[in-house]
Design an enzyme around this catalytic site. Structure first.
Site, PDB file in Angstrom:
ATOM      1  N   ASP A 205       0.851  -1.318   0.001  1.00 45.05           N
ATOM      2  CA  ASP A 205       0.019  -0.011   0.118  1.00 45.05           C
ATOM      3  C   ASP A 205       1.025   1.253   0.103  1.00 45.05           C
ATOM      4  OD1 ASP A 205      -2.396   1.157  -0.078  1.00 45.05           O
ATOM      5  OD2 ASP A 205      -2.629   1.398   1.988  1.00 45.05           O
ATOM      6  N   THR A 229      -8.281   5.135  -0.483  1.00 42.89           N
ATOM      7  CA  THR A 229      -8.445   3.760  -1.299  1.00 42.89           C
ATOM      8  C   THR A 229      -9.678   3.237  -1.023  1.00 42.89           C
ATOM      9  OG1 THR A 229      -5.846   2.816  -0.417  1.00 42.89           O
ATOM     10  CG2 THR A 229      -7.339   1.438  -1.180  1.00 42.89           C
ATOM     11  N   GLN A 279      -5.238  -2.041  -7.340  1.00 47.74           N
ATOM     12  CA  GLN A 279      -5.895  -1.028  -6.363  1.00 47.74           C
ATOM     13  C   GLN A 279      -6.583  -0.080  -6.887  1.00 47.74           C
ATOM     14  OE1 GLN A 279      -4.317   2.346  -3.468  1.00 47.74           O
ATOM     15  NE2 GLN A 279      -4.057   0.449  -2.367  1.00 47.74           N
TER      16      GLN A 279
END
Length: 287
Positions: A205, A229, A279
């Site tokens: 991340d 996110t 993502q």
């Protein structure tokens, strides 16, 4: 856990409340909410605690529903969805203040032989020993550091992060939305695939969604910028040792409608792909 002696292993070691219910500490990395990588890594460890020892995670898919509170621990509630001979599935709810802030569905598999190929190659890149750590560069740029910022940076240090061409990646000029980042755990992770996968999930991340910003004339520190996110997925292809350097190759193929998509691949030092990531996140400019 004292600030001067933190490591990723401690963050990923969850407290067992009862079978299927676990609790993890939180780190305050200075973001508006708890760092998404923390929730990813801890949720994967929680799911692992309910799976047979001969099965290993091959993928997970997750959604971030609400911002997490970095000052409070997180409780992980694991549901057994499927228990198959080769594959098993778990669903994990991350809970804070009696609200579900995150969902993960993780799939596990027995190690099995099969067809194998790799289509994707790691280019020749500067060796990590020749690059400065991102955190050290940040500290130098903002020196002298306030006590609060010094404390915050300590929570970033358990992952060694060295971005190739860092000035291009984090400037306000428009360049291709692509990055190459060396990553590894700063402290030794014990010899369990569970923990190495969770550490990679945590690190995946970092600097991910912001890759999309490189295609636009806006700096990541712009006060008008709002980023969060929405979902995050990881596919694990091979066993890995996150005590060793890996290259995280990230790209953003699309942004629009206040959203951006990013994808990534983790290569080990031999050039083998050990994991793939995806993502989607919200990116807004507040006028």
């Amino acid at each position: 856990m004292t600030v001067s002696n933190i490591n990723l292993q401690e963050l990923l070691d969850l407290e067992v409340l009862k079978v299927g219910l676990y609790r993890g500490d939180s780190w305050d990395l200075g973001f508006p909410a708890v760092f998404g990588g923390q929730v990813l890594g801890q949720a994967l460890v929680a799911a692992y605690k309910t799976v047979n020892k001969d099965q290993y995670a091959h993928s997970f898919h997750s959604y971030f529903l609400l911002p997490g509170d970095a000052s409070k621990p997180i409780v992980y509630d694991v549901e057994v969805v499927r228990e198959g001979r080769s594959f098993s599935t778990r669903r994990v709810k991350a809970i804070q203040h009696s609200k579900v802030i995150f969902y993960m569905t993780a799939s596990f598999q027995l190690e099995q032989p099969g067809l194998s190929h790799q289509y994707g190659h790691m280019p020749k890149l500067p060796h990590p020993d020749s690059l400065d750590n991102d955190i050290d560069l940040f500290a130098k740029k903002h020196s002298p550091l306030s006590p609060e910022l010094s404390k915050t940076l300590e929570y970033h240090k358990p992952i060694d992060i060295k971005t190739v061409n860092i000035k291009e990646c984090f400037g306000a000029s428009v360049v291709e939305p692509e990055r190459f980042i060396w990553m590894r755990s700063r402290h030794a992770i014990r010899d369990e695939l569970i923990m190495h996968q969770a550490a990679l999930a945590y690190a995946s991340d970092y600097h991910f969604l912001s890759t999309a910003l490189q295609a636009h004339p806006i700096h990541s520190q712009d006060q008008r910028l709002r980023m969060a996110t929405i979902d995050h997925a990881v596919w694990f292809h091979k066993p890995l040792d996150f005590n060793q350097w890996h290259i995280y190759h990230t790209q953003s193929p699309f942004s629009g409608n206040s959203r951006a998509l990013v994808r990534g691949q983790f290569f080990d030092a031999k050039g083998e792909i050990v994991a793939t990531t995806m993502q989607e996140g919200m990116i807004r400019i507040k006028e």
